[in-house]
Design a protein around this motif. Sequence first.
Motif, PDB file in Angstrom:
ATOM      1  N   ALA A 176      49.678 -28.425 -82.361  1.00  0.00           N
ATOM      2  CA  ALA A 176      49.754 -28.382 -83.829  1.00  0.00           C
ATOM      3  C   ALA A 176      51.172 -28.050 -84.278  1.00  0.00           C
ATOM      4  O   ALA A 176      51.677 -28.620 -85.252  1.00  0.00           O
ATOM      5  N   THR A 177      51.834 -27.142 -83.546  1.00  0.00           N
ATOM      6  CA  THR A 177      53.206 -26.758 -83.919  1.00  0.00           C
ATOM      7  C   THR A 177      54.114 -27.982 -83.884  1.00  0.00           C
ATOM      8  O   THR A 177      54.903 -28.214 -84.801  1.00  0.00           O
ATOM      9  N   VAL A 178      54.010 -28.781 -82.815  1.00  0.00           N
ATOM     10  CA  VAL A 178      54.884 -29.960 -82.700  1.00  0.00           C
ATOM     11  C   VAL A 178      54.486 -31.021 -83.727  1.00  0.00           C
ATOM     12  O   VAL A 178      55.336 -31.646 -84.353  1.00  0.00           O
ATOM     13  N   SER A 179      53.181 -31.195 -83.924  1.00  0.00           N
ATOM     14  CA  SER A 179      52.724 -32.209 -84.893  1.00  0.00           C
ATOM     15  C   SER A 179      53.243 -31.916 -86.297  1.00  0.00           C
ATOM     16  O   SER A 179      53.492 -32.829 -87.078  1.00  0.00           O
ATOM     17  N   GLU A 180      53.389 -30.612 -86.594  1.00  0.00           N
ATOM     18  CA  GLU A 180      53.799 -30.230 -87.955  1.00  0.00           C
ATOM     19  C   GLU A 180      55.305 -30.155 -88.131  1.00  0.00           C
ATOM     20  O   GLU A 180      55.785 -29.826 -89.225  1.00  0.00           O
ATOM     21  N   MET A 181      56.070 -30.443 -87.076  1.00  0.00           N
ATOM     22  CA  MET A 181      57.529 -30.310 -87.167  1.00  0.00           C
ATOM     23  C   MET A 181      58.074 -31.151 -88.319  1.00  0.00           C
ATOM     24  O   MET A 181      57.708 -32.316 -88.464  1.00  0.00           O
ATOM     25  N   LYS A 182      58.938 -30.517 -89.119  1.00  0.00           N
ATOM     26  CA  LYS A 182      59.513 -31.241 -90.261  1.00  0.00           C
ATOM     27  C   LYS A 182      60.676 -32.116 -89.782  1.00  0.00           C
ATOM     28  O   LYS A 182      60.881 -33.217 -90.254  1.00  0.00           O
ATOM     29  N   GLU A 183      61.452 -31.557 -88.841  1.00  0.00           N
ATOM     30  CA  GLU A 183      62.609 -32.300 -88.334  1.00  0.00           C
ATOM     31  C   GLU A 183      62.444 -32.536 -86.850  1.00  0.00           C
ATOM     32  O   GLU A 183      61.985 -31.647 -86.131  1.00  0.00           O
TER      33      GLU A 183
END
Length: 397
Positions: free
Chosen positions: A307-314
Amino acid sequence: MLAGKHILLIVGGGIAAFKALDLVRRLREREAQVTPVLTKAGVEFVTPLSLSALSAAKVYQDLFNLTDEAEMGHIELSRAADLIVVAPATADLMAKMAGGLANDLASTLLLATDKRVLIAPSMNVRMWDHPATGRNLATLKSDGVLVVGPNEGDMACGEYGPGRMAEVPEIIDAIASALADGPLKGRHILVTSGPTHEPIDPVRYIANRSSGAQGTAIAGALAGLGADVTFVTGPADVPPPAGVNVVNVQTARQMLEAVQAARAADAAVFAAAVADWHVTNAGDSKIKKDGSGLPTLEFAENPDILATVSEMKEGRPKLVVGFAAETDDVIAHATAKRVRKGCDWIVANDVSPETGIMGGSENAVTLISDAGADSWPRMTKDQVARQLAQRIAEAMT
Ligand code: CTP
């Protein structure tokens, strides 16, 4: 596969340099072209004459040799290669590479190249275990340098432990994967794999039944299609595939750190069976049965890496693939999980004990994407891996 490939082989000064001679022979048997570079220390272990005779090529030794420079300048030497192999890669060479030094021919070539570099470390066990070498190794890996070995065993210095250079066939396999041509050439793909171990005290931990087989097969299949793979793995039962950049971790929090420290990836596959919780009151010393009653463990939720990587903005990978190991309502749970975690695809599978999938050699998966749910027949984990790698390649082009 290696025919016509040009390998620049840097031979460092370690006892394992003798294996470099055999490596040259085996590469030539496979019709690769080898240009040897011998460091000052390397000359103490193998002679330029042996290297030149076996490679049927000139051996380069000196940064400031005008004849050499006139024939092929040192920058050109690294540009002409398809792959640079450092075998043996001594602690000193690794330190130079990690620090970006350029004070002899080998280090200058390594700094001046934009080609892939594969190192086969070889050193005394204490040098390998030294935190400085650990830091250098981590830096090299995050720079995209490929590493094969070292192996554990008896050492020339009479000690035992990790530090022996990988054997020639292992180095050849790693070279072949690094040179693999395919639709994913030039793409960097991150793969997580294996279980995580969450400590209870220094001798006990909480784990799960994941063997790491599916994640390992996926990493190998992606490398086989030419991808540059960073493989972040918990303590798995199976060895990592050849030709990938391995980062070993134990806990979920370390896995997240390793994923965040990796270079920006074009795609990421999260095949790890990450523990959902860690023990917050883990002891620094072994919990004893001292008559004071049963221990009480307290838990906190682990970070969700997918989830952390999926939500990355940049810098979010273009394609993020998660797994959903379920025991009931597989497709419904997996479809909801895809939305909850924000990933592009979810590979769902039924891991109920009667399927024998967890820890077994087969898998039956459904690939869930925007296009819907696509159920594949039951097949080996290697076949699932190849099919998934192929789909990823199609999606990336
Ligand atoms: N995952 C992750 N980090 C976590 C937990 C899971 O990256 N802390 C990833 C796994 O690698 C996998 C996906 O999320 O790709 C789904 O894992 P799964 O264990 O099925 O999901 P959970 O989040 O644990 O959901 P639940 O326990 O509710 O089924």
